[in-house]
Write a protein that holds these residues in place. Structure first.
Motif, PDB file in Angstrom:
ATOM      1  N   ASP B 632     -10.150   9.127  -8.910  1.00  0.00           N
ATOM      2  CA  ASP B 632     -10.963   8.348  -9.849  1.00  0.00           C
ATOM      3  C   ASP B 632     -10.617   6.873  -9.786  1.00  0.00           C
ATOM      4  N   VAL B 633      -9.318   6.619  -9.752  1.00  0.00           N
ATOM      5  CA  VAL B 633      -8.891   5.217  -9.732  1.00  0.00           C
ATOM      6  C   VAL B 633      -9.432   4.517  -8.494  1.00  0.00           C
ATOM      7  N   LEU B 634      -9.266   5.193  -7.365  1.00  0.00           N
ATOM      8  CA  LEU B 634      -9.650   4.552  -6.118  1.00  0.00           C
ATOM      9  C   LEU B 634     -11.170   4.375  -6.045  1.00  0.00           C
ATOM     10  N   SER B 635     -11.906   5.369  -6.505  1.00  0.00           N
ATOM     11  CA  SER B 635     -13.362   5.211  -6.399  1.00  0.00           C
ATOM     12  C   SER B 635     -13.851   4.137  -7.361  1.00  0.00           C
ATOM     13  N   GLU B 636     -13.192   4.018  -8.497  1.00  0.00           N
ATOM     14  CA  GLU B 636     -13.601   2.976  -9.437  1.00  0.00           C
ATOM     15  C   GLU B 636     -13.314   1.589  -8.868  1.00  0.00           C
ATOM     16  N   LEU B 637     -12.165   1.470  -8.209  1.00  0.00           N
ATOM     17  CA  LEU B 637     -11.794   0.162  -7.661  1.00  0.00           C
ATOM     18  C   LEU B 637     -12.612  -0.206  -6.436  1.00  0.00           C
ATOM     19  N   SER B 638     -13.064   0.806  -5.708  1.00  0.00           N
ATOM     20  CA  SER B 638     -13.701   0.508  -4.423  1.00  0.00           C
ATOM     21  C   SER B 638     -15.210   0.714  -4.451  1.00  0.00           C
ATOM     22  N   TYR B 639     -15.725   1.273  -5.555  1.00  0.00           N
ATOM     23  CA  TYR B 639     -17.151   1.608  -5.634  1.00  0.00           C
ATOM     24  C   TYR B 639     -17.572   2.485  -4.468  1.00  0.00           C
ATOM     25  N   ALA B 640     -16.669   3.347  -4.044  1.00  0.00           N
ATOM     26  CA  ALA B 640     -16.998   4.258  -2.952  1.00  0.00           C
ATOM     27  C   ALA B 640     -16.599   5.655  -3.390  1.00  0.00           C
ATOM     28  N   PRO B 641     -17.402   6.644  -3.045  1.00  0.00           N
ATOM     29  CA  PRO B 641     -17.037   8.018  -3.430  1.00  0.00           C
ATOM     30  C   PRO B 641     -15.798   8.447  -2.653  1.00  0.00           C
ATOM     31  N   MET B 642     -14.841   9.038  -3.340  1.00  0.00           N
ATOM     32  CA  MET B 642     -13.575   9.398  -2.688  1.00  0.00           C
ATOM     33  C   MET B 642     -13.361  10.911  -2.718  1.00  0.00           C
ATOM     34  N   THR B 643     -14.385  11.660  -2.996  1.00  0.00           N
ATOM     35  CA  THR B 643     -14.215  13.108  -3.070  1.00  0.00           C
ATOM     36  C   THR B 643     -13.887  13.655  -1.686  1.00  0.00           C
ATOM     37  N   PRO B 644     -13.327  14.858  -1.620  1.00  0.00           N
ATOM     38  CA  PRO B 644     -12.945  15.430  -0.328  1.00  0.00           C
ATOM     39  C   PRO B 644     -14.104  15.464   0.666  1.00  0.00           C
ATOM     40  N   ASP B 645     -15.356  15.553   0.176  1.00  0.00           N
ATOM     41  CA  ASP B 645     -16.492  15.560   1.106  1.00  0.00           C
ATOM     42  C   ASP B 645     -16.604  14.232   1.844  1.00  0.00           C
ATOM     43  N   HIS B 646     -16.398  13.152   1.077  1.00  0.00           N
ATOM     44  CA  HIS B 646     -16.535  11.841   1.686  1.00  0.00           C
ATOM     45  C   HIS B 646     -15.268  11.380   2.360  1.00  0.00           C
ATOM     46  N   PHE B 647     -14.172  11.845   1.816  1.00  0.00           N
ATOM     47  CA  PHE B 647     -12.879  11.363   2.315  1.00  0.00           C
ATOM     48  C   PHE B 647     -11.956  12.571   2.447  1.00  0.00           C
ATOM     49  N   PRO B 648     -12.095  13.325   3.563  1.00  0.00           N
ATOM     50  CA  PRO B 648     -11.298  14.550   3.680  1.00  0.00           C
ATOM     51  C   PRO B 648      -9.800  14.248   3.786  1.00  0.00           C
ATOM     52  N   LEU B 650      -6.086  14.001   5.162  1.00  0.00           N
ATOM     53  CA  LEU B 650      -5.539  13.516   6.426  1.00  0.00           C
ATOM     54  C   LEU B 650      -6.580  12.702   7.197  1.00  0.00           C
ATOM     55  N   PHE B 651      -7.135  11.760   6.473  1.00  0.00           N
ATOM     56  CA  PHE B 651      -8.146  10.905   7.047  1.00  0.00           C
ATOM     57  C   PHE B 651      -7.773   9.461   6.728  1.00  0.00           C
ATOM     58  N   CYS B 652      -8.168   8.568   7.604  1.00  0.00           N
ATOM     59  CA  CYS B 652      -7.746   7.183   7.424  1.00  0.00           C
ATOM     60  C   CYS B 652      -8.925   6.258   7.686  1.00  0.00           C
ATOM     61  N   LYS B 653      -9.175   5.303   6.771  1.00  0.00           N
ATOM     62  CA  LYS B 653     -10.149   4.274   7.122  1.00  0.00           C
ATOM     63  C   LYS B 653      -9.852   2.976   6.389  1.00  0.00           C
ATOM     64  N   GLU B 654     -10.372   1.905   6.954  1.00  0.00           N
ATOM     65  CA  GLU B 654     -10.174   0.605   6.319  1.00  0.00           C
ATOM     66  C   GLU B 654     -11.268   0.391   5.306  1.00  0.00           C
ATOM     67  N   MET B 655     -10.912  -0.069   4.120  1.00  0.00           N
ATOM     68  CA  MET B 655     -11.924  -0.319   3.103  1.00  0.00           C
ATOM     69  C   MET B 655     -11.430  -1.390   2.153  1.00  0.00           C
ATOM     70  N   SER B 656     -12.289  -1.752   1.179  1.00  0.00           N
ATOM     71  CA  SER B 656     -11.850  -2.736   0.201  1.00  0.00           C
ATOM     72  C   SER B 656     -11.493  -2.014  -1.089  1.00  0.00           C
ATOM     73  N   VAL B 657     -10.448  -2.494  -1.715  1.00  0.00           N
ATOM     74  CA  VAL B 657     -10.013  -1.928  -2.985  1.00  0.00           C
ATOM     75  C   VAL B 657      -9.871  -3.099  -3.953  1.00  0.00           C
ATOM     76  N   GLY B 658     -10.625  -3.057  -5.018  1.00  0.00           N
ATOM     77  CA  GLY B 658     -10.623  -4.196  -5.928  1.00  0.00           C
ATOM     78  C   GLY B 658     -11.121  -5.415  -5.185  1.00  0.00           C
ATOM     79  N   TYR B 659     -10.463  -6.517  -5.324  1.00  0.00           N
ATOM     80  CA  TYR B 659     -10.849  -7.737  -4.634  1.00  0.00           C
ATOM     81  C   TYR B 659     -10.309  -7.786  -3.209  1.00  0.00           C
ATOM     82  N   ALA B 660      -9.389  -6.870  -2.925  1.00  0.00           N
ATOM     83  CA  ALA B 660      -8.720  -6.939  -1.623  1.00  0.00           C
ATOM     84  C   ALA B 660      -9.524  -6.216  -0.567  1.00  0.00           C
ATOM     85  N   ASN B 661      -9.582  -6.828   0.589  1.00  0.00           N
ATOM     86  CA  ASN B 661     -10.345  -6.240   1.674  1.00  0.00           C
ATOM     87  C   ASN B 661      -9.395  -5.856   2.797  1.00  0.00           C
ATOM     88  N   GLY B 662      -9.876  -5.023   3.701  1.00  0.00           N
ATOM     89  CA  GLY B 662      -9.088  -4.685   4.889  1.00  0.00           C
ATOM     90  C   GLY B 662      -7.881  -3.832   4.577  1.00  0.00           C
TER      91      GLY B 662
END
Lengths: 537, 817
Positions: B632-648, B650-662
């Motif tokens: 919940d915290v991460l999806s709220e900060l990133s405006y991206a769905p973080m459920t296992p369907d979207h983010f299984p 042992l998966f890794c990707k670059e994204m923005s969290v809050g104001y921070a990017n990369g």
């Protein structure tokens, strides 16, 4: 009547005020002072002139008075035990050792010990010590407040910043200003070395910062572009004068916050002397304003100690100061400007921070008091204008700066407020500190060699040596050791426990009769490093 | 050469045991020295003729290596070895140390017979006194561990202690530990005997020859430069004792060996009127900070004082060495302690107070192994004043290391690679050893942290965490928060509490665990070692596939938990690797593997300029967002769905969290809880060890990592397990715990450890099957008291699963990194 005055200067004590604001009629009223019971005196504390004069007595007379009557009428049946005495003496002690780098101390300072013993409650003396982080060198200072502790407190917090800023090169000032402007982290300027009791005023810190910033902004603007070496003497003088100026300005401008408004007025209407040392390698500068003193402890080749005074007292005992004051004012005032060994017959130190009563014009004083808070307006003392007040300012915070190039035989520097110097001769001070500092190496190591020694004998010998060590080094702090002597010395120059115990068990309201606040910093120099500097040339 | 060497020994034997013998001989030897020419090359050059150097030479030569040169700057056995108090004690805190001492004891015992050189070996036994209950617990813990490796020892009453020694005052004792097979021996003679045996096996020994520096080419030892000329060699062994640090730094490519000397004092007396028997046991009174052994009818007594005197901080100083003086005032507390323990000795006459510098290391463990920067450069030094006890065993393990690539025992705890370069500053070492030396006799309670030399490395969040009340522990020089002290807690009491029972931080950690399990927490994991491996072509994948055991040819964005194995199939490293792109991999390992793992990778990666290995530990702040609400915290900060369907998982990707990017977000944690790792920038054939693993698969393994849950253990009242506790299966010793922790979920203590299967007849190790583990009744021995334990094979498979299964254990509590 006393109620509002208590509110305004809750910290001002009868005796302290009288010490500072002596009276023209001192001689005439001497008997009156001495014969009046203490409590009735205090009721007269803040009556306006001319009754003002009646409570203004030199403390010497009180000293004699109470000394004479001590055994007859003062009931002092209880004595403090040695541990109790120690806990009082050590309550404010602080030591700082300059950290070693790679097992070596490369600074010309080994460290310092400092301590203070209050006579006023609360104490009006202050002390400061800090390492300059953007330039080299260390700053140490003692501040003796009068008419309250507001001014000495402010000076102890602010002065070193003014000095450090004055010493900074143009680029560093620019860097700091840019950081402030863009909200970046600031370069640290000072590393303070503080006793937990040495506090900083949180409320005023924003105000103080703004004044300091204005100062460096002016320094930046004044820069002509040519990067000249900064002269320490000039920097010290500028810093002292600028801070005093800011104290005065802040009181004139006031502050919308009523607490701060009251604070800046209290700072400006009280006063403080300052004696500050700046040590950078072998270059020792002492800037002094007032009657605190800096004394160098020199060890001669034969091991004996001698004292070298590095500051001049600014008071009536200094002919040059008396001369200066007379020259600064019209001939007609020659008799009134220094009277009864006091400035305008009132103030003992001839130079000080704050004390706007001796600096502002009468108009300005009246205006500020009238527009100030009620506490100020109702206060008879603040309204009181010194007699013969014709050509202000009579008082300055400009320091006298002395320079000394350290030599290997210069072992330590004692900075102390007049509370120490009026009870001890400078030679005794230097001798006591010198012997204390070198005493640690007096015992020769033991070697068994070829002698027949049993374990028991050796154990006995070692225990004895340790006991001896611990009695000599009851004090871990040279300043504490000095205070112990200053307060407890008998006529033979040895510490008399009974006397020490009596002096320390005096009730708050009496303590000030017997002694003044004492504040001491003992800076120990690193002879190896000083010697190395010398050899380099 | 050998002839000359024997003459040294003969002279040594005939001369009285006084320190002057070397001086008396110096002129003769100086004349000889000129005629000596060193060999032009050798396979191994050992520097240092003390007990370490001679022991390494002895063991190498016994293993069949003959082409060995030993160089000694002064005379054989004339450094700390000569002054050593000569006490061989097996009662050590680490099992590996106990094993080294045990081997040394057995070796020295038969050395006289083997070499014909008298070593003065006498089996006296030793008695460790406890003045407090806590000390007795500490002794009981050691006692349990000694017994399981076959070293006899027992806890005895004060009354029994009085029977063992004639002069002991026992009225203030609560108990003691008796180790009957401990011995005293002349360490200088042991070194000479080892040298003599080595020499007979062909080792060439040259004294009065100083090593100036070691020559290195392409990260490999090529030879040594001495004051008598060069010797080409393949291996160099630094056994230079307290000079090992300086010698290490003298190379062009410096090898940092963190150690520092302190002065050490002991007293020698003349004989008693009725001389003390030479089999009188050695007394160790750690609470009194002293040891006492019989010595030529009198006593020898020294200790480890609270205020040590570090020496030689600025390096070798001839003046200081010659002027090492007796300091009786410094010795006074120890002398008082001695006379309290043996009041009758008051009348004993003093012979002298000996000042012999001893070498200490930052963590009180000795240093052995190969340098991480120079191949073929081995070190054995920093004995923390147990050089005689460790000498035989340590020399054997190092010889095995050189010959076989790794010792026969696990010496991970002593490996030089446990230190980073930051732990090598002279100031750090000076300050730290002043804390280490008293620690030798301090009560060593679990989870103890050093106070000096801290904040070598800190996370960018250090100040913030500190302001929040973080209490810190140090790992590999890195400050990591242990727990956060709530504002109302008494800090001082917390810092000072020392106990083997339930510690004072229990409630604090409980609430932190609860928060992780029921809500969400952030853990600063910036200390973890982070490497990036990239290549222009497929080289990165190829080399990683070879080095790591699991398949790394996974789609980009996937994370694999894996590890590097050695040839024997043992773990050298465990880590998580994320495939960032086809040709670049991001590797996360435990904090203290920074040096070890780097060295292992460098050693096994091909020389290939298109393959780049980079240590990026410093380039990222690593945050572990953990707990059921992490999503919940991460999806709220990133405006991206973080459920296992979207983010299984042992998966890794670059994204923005809050104001921070990369920000590199990974859906895994190092604790087994659901959550994410956030890496915030501050500004992927055959694999190695496969054969061994396949063989293990076929033949079975000889030890299994097993998890134990203590059954009848009272957390509040019983002693806690910490590590090193013996494990019993059906009453038989099967291994030791490696770590343990309280599980707030199970409300039980959980221990991890290896289970072995020792044959009842031969003691040989047999295959450990899952069945063997599951069908045993287990007990864990905590300081002599056994607690029932339920065994579970370690659930490696569920280590990193997203959803926690019902019976999964609280792994966050087990994390010992």
């Amino acid at each position: 009547m006393p109620a509002p005055t208590q509110l305004f200067f809750p910290l001002v004590r009868n005796c302290e005020l009288s010490r500072i604001y002596g009276t023209a009629c001192y001689c005439h009223h001497k008997h009156l002072c001495c014969s009046s019971p203490y409590l009735s005196q205090s009721r007269l504390r803040y009556t306006p002139h001319p009754a003002y004069a009646t409570f203004c007595r030199p403390k010497e007379s009180w000293w004699q008075y109470t000394q004479g009557r001590r055994y007859a009428s003062t009931p002092q049946k209880f004595y403090l035990t040695p541990p109790q005495v120690n806990s009082i003496l050590k309550a404010n002690e602080y030591s700082f050792k300059v950290p070693e780098f790679d097992g070596k101390n490369v600074s010309s300072i080994l460290g310092f010990d400092s301590n203070q013993l209050p006579a006023n409650a609360p104490i009006e003396d202050r002390r400061s010590a800090a390492t300059c982080l953007q330039t080299r060198g260390m700053l140490l200072g003692v501040f003796d407040g009068h008419a309250g502790c507001a001014c000495s407190q402010a000076v102890s917090e602010r002065l070193f910043y003014y000095i450090a800023v004055s010493l900074l090169p143009h680029e560093t000032l620019l860097e700091i200003e840019n950081a402030v402007e863009s909200g970046r982290a600031l370069l640290p300027i000072l590393q303070w070395h503080k006793h937990p009791n040495d506090y900083f005023s949180k409320e005023a810190s924003k105000l103080y910062f703004n004044s300091l910033r204005t100062y460096w902004q002016e320094l930046i603007d004044l820069n002509t572009g040519e990067s000249t070496d900064i002269d320490v003497k000039e920097a010290l003088i500028n810093a002292f004068k600028r801070l005093d100026n800011d104290i005065s300005l802040e009181a004139q401008v006031g502050d919308p916050n009523s607490f701060l408004n009251y604070l800046v007025l209290r700072v400006a209407f009280s006063g403080a002397t300052a004696c500050v040392a700046h040590v950078d390698g072998v270059d020792l500068h002492v800037a002094n304003t007032g009657d605190s003193r800096a004394m160098l402890g020199v060890q001669e080749e034969d091991g004996s100690w001698s004292a070298v005074t590095l500051s001049n007292d600014h008071n009536a005992q200094n002919d040059r100061e008396v001369e200066r004051l007379k020259l600064e004012h019209p001939k007609g005032e020659a008799k009134s400007v220094v009277k009864q060994d006091r400035l305008l017959g009132l103030l003992m130190p001839f130079r000080a921070f704050g004390d706007v009563k001796f600096k502002w014009s009468i108009d300005l004083q009246k205006r500020v008091i009238e527009s100030g808070p009620d506490q100020l307006n109702d206060n008879e003392y603040t309204k009181f204008i010194p007699p013969n007040y014709h050509t202000p300012p009579y008082l300055t915070a400009e320091p006298e700066v002395t320079y000394h190039r350290l030599r290997p035989q210069d072992k330590f520097l004692v900075l102390a407020t007049d509370g120490l110097w009026e009870t001890m001769h400078r030679h005794d001070v230097v001798k006591i500190v010198g012997e204390y500092l070198t005493g640690m190496h007096h015992q020769q190591p033991i070697a068994v060699g070829g002698y027949k020694v049993t374990l028991g004998q050796m154990h006995g010998l070692l225990t004895e040596r340790r006991a001896k060590m611990s009695s000599v080094f009851e004090d871990q702090n040279a300043a504490t050791h000095l205070i112990r002597h200053a307060v407890g010395n008998n006529e033979f120059g040895a510490v008399d426990h009974e006397r020490l115990s009596k002096m320390l068990s005096l009730p708050e309201e009496l303590a000030r009769m017997y002694r003044d606040d004492i504040t001491i910093i003992v800076v120990q120099f690193n002879s190896h490093v000083v010697g190395a500097y010398q050899n380099q040339e | 050469m050998f002839h000359r060497f024997l003459s040294i020994i003969r002279r040594q034997r005939t001369s009285p045991r006084c320190q002057n013998w070397c001086l008396a001989r110096s002129s003769a030897s100086a004349a000889e020295a000129h005629s000596v020419t060193l060999p032009a090359q050798a396979q191994v050059v050992i520097c240092g003729g003390g007990i370490m150097g001679t022991s390494v030479a002895y063991h190498l030569s016994r293993m069949g290596w003959k082409d060995i040169v030993l160089l000694e700057q002064g005379r054989l056995a004339a450094g700390s070895t000569r002054f050593c108090a000569g006490i061989l004690s097996t009662a050590r805190h680490l099992t590996i140390e106990q094993k080294m001492a045990d081997y040394s004891n057995k070796l020295y015992e038969q050395l006289e017979q083997e070499t014909g050189i008298q070593t003065g070996y006498i089996r006296t036994g030793s008695v460790f006194l406890a003045q407090t209950q806590d000390r007795l617990i500490s002794l009981k813990r050691i006692n349990s561990r000694l017994n399981v490796i076959g070293i006899p020892s027992e806890i005895i009453s004060p009354k029994k202690v009085a029977e063992l020694h004639p002069f002991l005052n026992v009225h203030d004792l609560v108990g003691a530990m008796h180790v009957p097979e401990d011995a005293v021996v002349s360490s200088a003679d042991v070194a000479l005997a080892l040298a003599s045996a080595a020499s007979q096996n062909g080792v060439q020994i040259y004294d009065r020859t100083s090593v100036l520096h070691v020559m290195v080419k392409k990260g490999q030892v090529t030879g040594v430069e001495t004051d008598k000329g060069q010797i080409e060699c393949q291996y160099f062994v630094n056994c230079a004792g307290q000079w090992a640090y300086e010698l290490g730094l003298s190379n062009e490519e410096p090898v940092s060996i963190p150690l520092h000397a302190c002065e050490h004092f002991y007293l020698l007396t003349r004989p008693l009127e009725t001389p003390l028997q030479n089999n009188t046991p050695t007394i160790v009174d750690p609470d009194g900070r002293i040891y006492i052994r019989n010595w030529q009818g009198g006593i020898l007594s020294g200790g480890f004082e609270k205020n040590p005197k570090p020496i030689f901080t600025e390096g070798k100083n001839q003046l200081e060495i010659q002027n090492l003086q007796e300091d009786w005032d410094h010795f006074e507390p120890l002398l008082s302690s001695l006379l309290r323990r043996m009041p009758e000795l008051e009348m004993l006459e003093i012979l002298k107070l000996v000042n012999c510098p001893e070498t200490f290391t930052p963590d009180m463990r000795c240093i052995m192994g190969e340098s991480p920067v120079v191949r073929g450069y081995f070190v054995l030094a920093g004995m923390n004043s147990a050089g005689l006890s460790f000498g035989g065993g340590a020399g054997k393990y190092l010889a095995e290391w050189i010959v076989h690539g790794y010792p026969s025992e696990n010496v991970w705890e002593l490996d030089l690679k446990r230190f980073g370069a930051l732990q090598s500053s002279r100031t750090f070492l000076r300050h730290r050893v002043m804390e280490v030396m008293p620690l030798i006799y301090d009560l060593k309670v679990p989870r103890w942290d050093f106070q000096t030399g801290r904040q070598l490395r800190t996370s960018p969040l250090y100040d913030r965490l500190d302001a929040q009340g973080a209490r810190w522990m140090e790992k590999h020089g890195f400050e990591r928060p242990k727990y956060f002290v709530p504002p109302d807690k008494d800090l001082l009491a917390l810092e000072q509490s020392k106990t083997f029972y339930k510690p004072d931080w229990f409630d604090i950690v409980e609430s932190e665990v609860k928060c992780c399990k029921e809500a969400v927490c952030v853990i600063d994991m910036s200390s973890f070692t982070k490497f990036e491996i990239t290549s222009t072509g497929d080289q990165a994948l190829e080399v990683l596939q070879f080095l790591f055991s699991n398949d790394l040819d996974v789609p980009v964005g996937h994370i694999v938990h894996t590890g590097m194995l050695n040839e024997a199939g043992g773990y050298e490293n465990d880590c998580s690797i994320a495939r960032l792109s086809k040709r670049s991999f991001f590797m996360i390992s435990p904090t203290d593997q920074q040096v070890h793992c780097w060295a292992w990778l460098r050693k096994h990666m091909p020389e290939d300029s298109s393959l780049v290995l980079e240590d990026v530990t410093w380039k990222y702040t690593a945050l572990n967002l953990i707990g059921p609400r992490a999503v919940d915290v991460l999806s709220e900060l990133s405006y991206a769905p973080m459920t296992p369907d979207h983010f299984p998982t042992l998966f890794c990707k670059e994204m923005s969290v809050g104001y921070a990017n990369g920000i590199r977000v990974m859906s895994m944690t190092h604790t087994g809880e659901p959550g994410f790792m956030l890496y915030i920038p501050i500004e992927g054939m055959d694999f190695m060890g496969q054969d061994a693993l396949l063989q293990q698969k076929q033949n079975g393994v000889y030890r299994r990592f097993t998890l134990f849950i203590l059954e009848d253990h009272d957390t509040d009242l019983d002693l806690w397990p910490w590590w090193g506790e013996p494990i019993y299966r059906n009453g038989q010793y099967v291994g030791q715990t490696t770590s343990s922790a309280y599980s707030y979920t199970l409300e039980r203590h959980v221990c991890l450890g290896f289970v072995h299967n020792f044959s009842e007849d031969t003691g040989e190790e047999q295959v450990v099957t899952a069945d063997f583990v599951n069908r045993g009744e287990y007990e864990i021995d905590i300081a002599g008291c056994r607690f029932q334990a339920k065994a579970k094979l370690y659930p490696v498979a569920s280590f990193f699963t997203h959803k926690r299964r019902k019976d999964d254990v609280e792994l966050s509590d087990l994390h010992g990194k």
